[in-house]
Design a protein around this motif. Structure first.
Motif, PDB file in Angstrom:
ATOM      1  N   THR A   1       0.971   2.995 -35.459  1.00 56.94           N
ATOM      2  CA  THR A   1      -0.422   2.798 -35.064  1.00 56.94           C
ATOM      3  C   THR A   1      -0.514   1.480 -34.315  1.00 56.94           C
ATOM      4  O   THR A   1      -0.133   0.440 -34.843  1.00 56.94           O
ATOM      5  N   PRO A   2      -0.980   1.499 -33.077  1.00 60.19           N
ATOM      6  CA  PRO A   2      -1.016   0.257 -32.307  1.00 60.19           C
ATOM      7  C   PRO A   2      -2.022  -0.731 -32.880  1.00 60.19           C
ATOM      8  O   PRO A   2      -2.990  -0.335 -33.524  1.00 60.19           O
ATOM      9  N   GLY A   3      -1.748  -2.012 -32.669  1.00 59.64           N
ATOM     10  CA  GLY A   3      -2.666  -3.051 -33.115  1.00 59.64           C
ATOM     11  C   GLY A   3      -3.859  -3.136 -32.192  1.00 59.64           C
ATOM     12  O   GLY A   3      -3.951  -2.364 -31.252  1.00 59.64           O
ATOM     13  N   PRO A   4      -4.762  -4.029 -32.403  1.00 59.52           N
ATOM     14  CA  PRO A   4      -4.668  -5.025 -33.457  1.00 59.52           C
ATOM     15  C   PRO A   4      -5.109  -4.482 -34.803  1.00 59.52           C
ATOM     16  O   PRO A   4      -5.954  -3.594 -34.885  1.00 59.52           O
ATOM     17  N   TRP A   5      -4.496  -5.011 -35.838  1.00 57.41           N
ATOM     18  CA  TRP A   5      -4.881  -4.726 -37.211  1.00 57.41           C
ATOM     19  C   TRP A   5      -5.492  -6.011 -37.745  1.00 57.41           C
ATOM     20  O   TRP A   5      -5.123  -7.106 -37.333  1.00 57.41           O
ATOM     21  N   THR A   6      -6.405  -5.897 -38.669  1.00 54.99           N
ATOM     22  CA  THR A   6      -6.984  -7.092 -39.276  1.00 54.99           C
ATOM     23  C   THR A   6      -6.835  -7.021 -40.785  1.00 54.99           C
ATOM     24  O   THR A   6      -6.813  -5.938 -41.362  1.00 54.99           O
TER      25      THR A   6
ATOM     26  N   HIS B   1      -6.293  -5.520 -48.080  1.00 58.21           N
ATOM     27  CA  HIS B   1      -6.271  -4.334 -47.242  1.00 58.21           C
ATOM     28  C   HIS B   1      -6.061  -4.705 -45.784  1.00 58.21           C
ATOM     29  O   HIS B   1      -6.352  -5.809 -45.359  1.00 58.21           O
ATOM     30  N   VAL B   2      -5.576  -3.753 -45.034  1.00 53.99           N
ATOM     31  CA  VAL B   2      -5.407  -3.905 -43.598  1.00 53.99           C
ATOM     32  C   VAL B   2      -6.280  -2.841 -42.942  1.00 53.99           C
ATOM     33  O   VAL B   2      -6.349  -1.707 -43.401  1.00 53.99           O
ATOM     34  N   ARG B   3      -6.956  -3.212 -41.872  1.00 52.01           N
ATOM     35  CA  ARG B   3      -7.827  -2.271 -41.183  1.00 52.01           C
ATOM     36  C   ARG B   3      -7.446  -2.149 -39.713  1.00 52.01           C
ATOM     37  O   ARG B   3      -7.057  -3.111 -39.075  1.00 52.01           O
ATOM     38  N   LYS B   4      -7.603  -0.954 -39.228  1.00 50.17           N
ATOM     39  CA  LYS B   4      -7.449  -0.655 -37.805  1.00 50.17           C
ATOM     40  C   LYS B   4      -8.739   0.013 -37.376  1.00 50.17           C
ATOM     41  O   LYS B   4      -9.105   1.055 -37.904  1.00 50.17           O
TER      42      LYS B   4
ATOM     43  N   ILE C   1       1.443  -7.574 -42.852  1.00 44.54           N
ATOM     44  CA  ILE C   1       1.311  -6.235 -42.284  1.00 44.54           C
ATOM     45  C   ILE C   1       0.340  -6.244 -41.110  1.00 44.54           C
ATOM     46  O   ILE C   1       0.579  -5.601 -40.091  1.00 44.54           O
ATOM     47  N   ALA C   2      -0.753  -6.987 -41.228  1.00 39.11           N
ATOM     48  CA  ALA C   2      -1.716  -7.076 -40.123  1.00 39.11           C
ATOM     49  C   ALA C   2      -1.081  -7.695 -38.879  1.00 39.11           C
ATOM     50  O   ALA C   2      -1.431  -7.345 -37.756  1.00 39.11           O
ATOM     51  N   ALA C   3      -0.135  -8.609 -39.072  1.00 40.33           N
ATOM     52  CA  ALA C   3       0.526  -9.269 -37.945  1.00 40.33           C
ATOM     53  C   ALA C   3       1.659  -8.436 -37.348  1.00 40.33           C
ATOM     54  O   ALA C   3       2.128  -8.736 -36.245  1.00 40.33           O
ATOM     55  N   ALA C   4       2.093  -7.388 -38.035  1.00 37.02           N
ATOM     56  CA  ALA C   4       3.267  -6.618 -37.618  1.00 37.02           C
ATOM     57  C   ALA C   4       3.205  -6.104 -36.178  1.00 37.02           C
ATOM     58  O   ALA C   4       4.185  -6.267 -35.431  1.00 37.02           O
ATOM     59  N   PRO C   5       2.121  -5.482 -35.726  1.00 36.83           N
ATOM     60  CA  PRO C   5       2.110  -5.017 -34.335  1.00 36.83           C
ATOM     61  C   PRO C   5       2.258  -6.156 -33.329  1.00 36.83           C
ATOM     62  O   PRO C   5       2.948  -6.009 -32.312  1.00 36.83           O
ATOM     63  N   ASP C   6       1.645  -7.304 -33.611  1.00 43.82           N
ATOM     64  CA  ASP C   6       1.761  -8.453 -32.714  1.00 43.82           C
ATOM     65  C   ASP C   6       3.181  -9.011 -32.711  1.00 43.82           C
ATOM     66  O   ASP C   6       3.709  -9.395 -31.662  1.00 43.82           O
ATOM     67  N   LEU C   7       3.798  -9.065 -33.889  1.00 48.26           N
ATOM     68  CA  LEU C   7       5.170  -9.559 -33.980  1.00 48.26           C
ATOM     69  C   LEU C   7       6.134  -8.628 -33.242  1.00 48.26           C
ATOM     70  O   LEU C   7       7.043  -9.086 -32.540  1.00 48.26           O
TER      71      LEU C   7
END
Length: 97
Positions: A5-10, A15-18, A46-52
């Protein structure tokens, strides 16, 4: 090709939200409940994973865009940061069937 699932996630608490959709993070590993601070730390990571992932891919792509870097890598070895980025990308892709 990525299939996540592409970011951004917050991050919101544990919890993490998309796009305002709540995705629960597993707070149990085996039978032991994680301490609260670890749940929050996991949510941030986990929220930072797509950015990383994107940052690692951009760094590798930038390295490969310069043809002289192939000679440098052959002659001097692979830079540690480049190996780490390649390993992280491969690890993220392992789960893709």
């Amino acid at each position: 090709m990525t299939q996540h699932t592409p970011g951004p996630w917050t991050q919101h608490g544990r919890h993490v939200r998309k796009d305002n959709e709540r995705c629960d993070i597993p707070l149990f590993y085996g039978y032991e409940h994680l301490p609260e601070h670890e749940g929050y730390a996991n949510a941030h990571l986990i929220a930072a994973a797509p950015d990383l992932y994107d940052a690692c891919q951009a760094a590798v792509d930038a390295w490969h865009a310069n043809s002289r870097n192939f000679e440098r890598e052959r002659d001097r070895g692979t830079p540690t940061w480049l190996s780490a980025c390649r390993a992280a990308i491969a690890k993220a892709r392992e789960a893709i069937p």
